[in-house]
Design a protein around this motif. Structure first.
Motif, PDB file in Angstrom:
ATOM      1  N   SER A 168     -15.369  84.016  -5.414  1.00 10.07           N
ATOM      2  CA  SER A 168     -15.698  83.555  -6.768  1.00 10.07           C
ATOM      3  C   SER A 168     -16.609  82.338  -6.702  1.00 10.07           C
ATOM      4  CB  SER A 168     -14.424  83.182  -7.523  1.00 10.07           C
ATOM      5  OG  SER A 168     -13.594  84.295  -7.655  1.00 10.07           O
ATOM      6  N   ASP A 224     -17.279  89.061 -11.500  1.00  7.70           N
ATOM      7  CA  ASP A 224     -16.205  88.489 -10.688  1.00  7.70           C
ATOM      8  C   ASP A 224     -14.908  89.258 -10.940  1.00  7.70           C
ATOM      9  OD1 ASP A 224     -14.615  87.005  -9.079  1.00  7.70           O
ATOM     10  OD2 ASP A 224     -14.893  85.096 -10.126  1.00  7.70           O
ATOM     11  N   GLU A 225     -14.605  90.163 -10.055  1.00  5.11           N
ATOM     12  CA  GLU A 225     -13.394  90.996 -10.177  1.00  5.11           C
ATOM     13  C   GLU A 225     -13.194  91.504 -11.602  1.00  5.11           C
ATOM     14  OE1 GLU A 225      -9.947  89.887  -8.108  1.00  5.11           O
ATOM     15  OE2 GLU A 225     -10.975  88.425  -6.838  1.00  5.11           O
TER      16      GLU A 225
HETATM   17 MG    MG Z   1     -11.924  84.985  -7.172  1.00  4.85          MG
END
Ligand code: MG
Ligand code: ATP
Lengths: 243, 240
Positions: B41, B161-162
């Motif tokens: 991240s 991000d995910e």
């Molecule tokens: Mg992360």
């Protein structure tokens, strides 16, 4: 008890009813001016206290510390007898001094509420706004504050009621507020029950009305952002402004 | 189009990124995988400066973004980001969520912005939700709106991000499908993900991050098929 009630002379209140009505009006005006000013100034102070820039943060912090850390009564006297005469060369009257003191004091408390409200919004909201290219100020105005204000409603409501009651302190600079009306009547008749009970009841009435209004606003804004409810809030807003 | 050189990032004493070099070309889909806490991240957030870079440089289209002379808001207009937690604006309906940035930042007119929003909603399959509020949507729907919101700025790159990690399993597919569509249309994408299926199918390249460095990189078949480093093998054996 019967004797006591017989002895109470509310006619003397009636004789001075103009004084009490004027007092109510002054108290409400001082509260309104102090509160609105206190919210606007508090907004800048609250945001200032979140600033990473030292020359913004520290003045905001010291301001809040000073006004929360000293008695309002002292602030009122300082402003009326020292600050304003020093700046303008003479007094500008009790209303200007009183409203200024209440506003400056209220701003310090509101600043903390506003700061906490802003901080309570998830960091992701600011990040999402910034990631879209919004400058900090715009993100604050369009994304953070509209959400934060909802969370600030209950504590800002408490602040309004506190300010209403604290406004009675301006009596010391001979402001013709509600408490002052009681004092005048007490002085004229050398009786204390009737005038001060009347004053107390009138304050109680005001705080009761304010509490109801705040509770209403709180209920309307607390749950959901969905518009059917929002429309009703606006209806309420117009109705109260008109009536 | 993105060039990252010697990127370091520390939070106080904690060194999270320890020298990352990486180039991402136009229309490339790069998937970033790796264990929790490896800095994925943080790496992504350095590309749009949501995190301040400690050392090294990040270039987008030849412009060094972590320099004092760069207007970061200008850069961010070109770099869309989709978050794990969606981060939709809860006080605005779907349409306003999508149009606020084009209107305020790109100075787009209301009509034009709305047209664009409806096009994007069509694309993510949520045209009928324009006037809904985020709290009325499912997680998958919220994430699709978030993708539309980012696309409304017409970015050159999209960072994810995910994007499916906070979703119930049955909603993962609808979001991945939108992302696949986007990839097919030639969007440059950097995707941090635990969806190895997506990485394998859509990734032009896979980066395996571990302890703040890119431990291994290659095509999906290289990284998933014959991982070179022990750490990669170890990680893949746990997640596959
Ligand atoms: Mg992360
Ligand atoms: N703002 C911050 N302040 C301090 N430490 C942070 C901050 N953000 C991240 N970290 C730390 O940096 C390290 C890497 O975090 P990062 O979020 O980049 O990992 P990740 O690979 O994305 O992990 P995950 O798969 O769990 O999302 C972690 O140890 C984390 O605790």
């Amino acid at each position: 008890m019967i004797d006591f009630l017989d002895a109470i002379r509310f006619d003397m209140i009636w004789n001075y009813k103009e004084l009490f009505i004027r007092g109510l009006w002054i108290t409400l005006s001082l509260t309104a001016v102090g509160y609105v000013g206190g919210i606007i100034l508090g907004l800048f102070l609250g945001i200032g206290k979140l600033s990473k820039i030292k020359w913004i943060y520290y003045p905001a912090k010291y301001y809040v510390d000073f006004f929360r850390g000293t008695p309002l009564l002292v602030q009122i006297l300082l402003i009326h007898l020292a600050v304003i005469p020093s700046i303008f060369g003479h007094s500008l009257g009790y209303f200007v001094s009183g409203a200024t003191a209440l506003m400056l004091n209220c701003a310090a408390y509101n600043a903390e509420i506003i700061r906490a409200g802003i901080q309570s919004i998830e960091k992701g909201q600011m990040e999402a706004a910034r990631s879209l290219g919004m400058p900090q100020g715009e993100a604050m105005r369009f994304i953070i504050l509209p959400q934060a204000f909802r969370r600030m409603i209950p504590p800002l409501g408490n602040e309004l009621i506190a300010l209403l009651k604290d406004s009675s302190l301006v009596t010391v600079i001979a402001a013709n507020d509600l408490l002052y009306a009681g004092k005048v009547v007490a002085g004229a008749y050398a009786r204390f029950w009737e005038p001060y009970i009347t004053v107390a009841i009138l304050y109680l009435l005001l705080t009761w009305v304010f509490t109801k209004v705040i509770a209403y606003v709180e209920r309307r804004y607390s749950n959901s952002y969905i518009p059917s409810q929002r429309r009703r809030i606006f209806t309420f807003g117009r109705a109260s402004a008109g009536g | 189009m993105i060039k990252i050189q010697g990127l370091h990032k520390s939070f106080g004493k904690l060194e999270v990124l320890r020298g990352i070099d990486c180039e991402i070309s136009e229309k490339e889909v790069v998937c970033v995988i790796g264990p929790s806490g490896s800095g994925k991240s943080t790496f992504l957030r350095c590309i749009n400066l949501l995190e301040e870079v400690t050392k090294g440089s990040v270039y987008i289209d030849g412009v060094k973004i972590n320099s004092k002379d760069t207007d970061i808001n200008e850069i961010r207009k070109e770099v869309g980001m989709v978050f794990q937690q969606f981060n939709l604006f809860p006080h605005m309906n779907v349409l306003d969520n999508i149009t606020i940035a084009p209107k305020r930042i790109r100075k787009m007119h209301e009509v034009e912005a709305n047209d664009l929003a409806y096009q994007l909603l069509e694309k993510v399959g949520l045209r009928d939700k324009a006037s809904a509020y985020p709290e009325q949507l499912s997680g998958g729907q919220m994430q699709r709106v978030a993708i539309a919101r980012a696309l409304a700025m017409k970015p050159k790159v999209m960072l994810f991000d995910e994007p499916t990690s906070a979703l119930d399993p049955e909603m993962v597919k609808e979001v991945l499908d939108v992302m696949k569509q986007l990839a097919k249309e030639g969007m440059t994408m950097v995707v941090v993900t635990h969806e190895m299926g997506f990485a394998r199918e859509m990734g032009d390249r896979v980066l395996f991050m571990d302890e703040g460095v890119i431990m291994e990189e290659g095509t999906p078949s290289e990284v998933f098929g014959q991982p070179k480093s022990v750490r990669t093998q170890d990680f893949l054996s746990k997640v596959l």
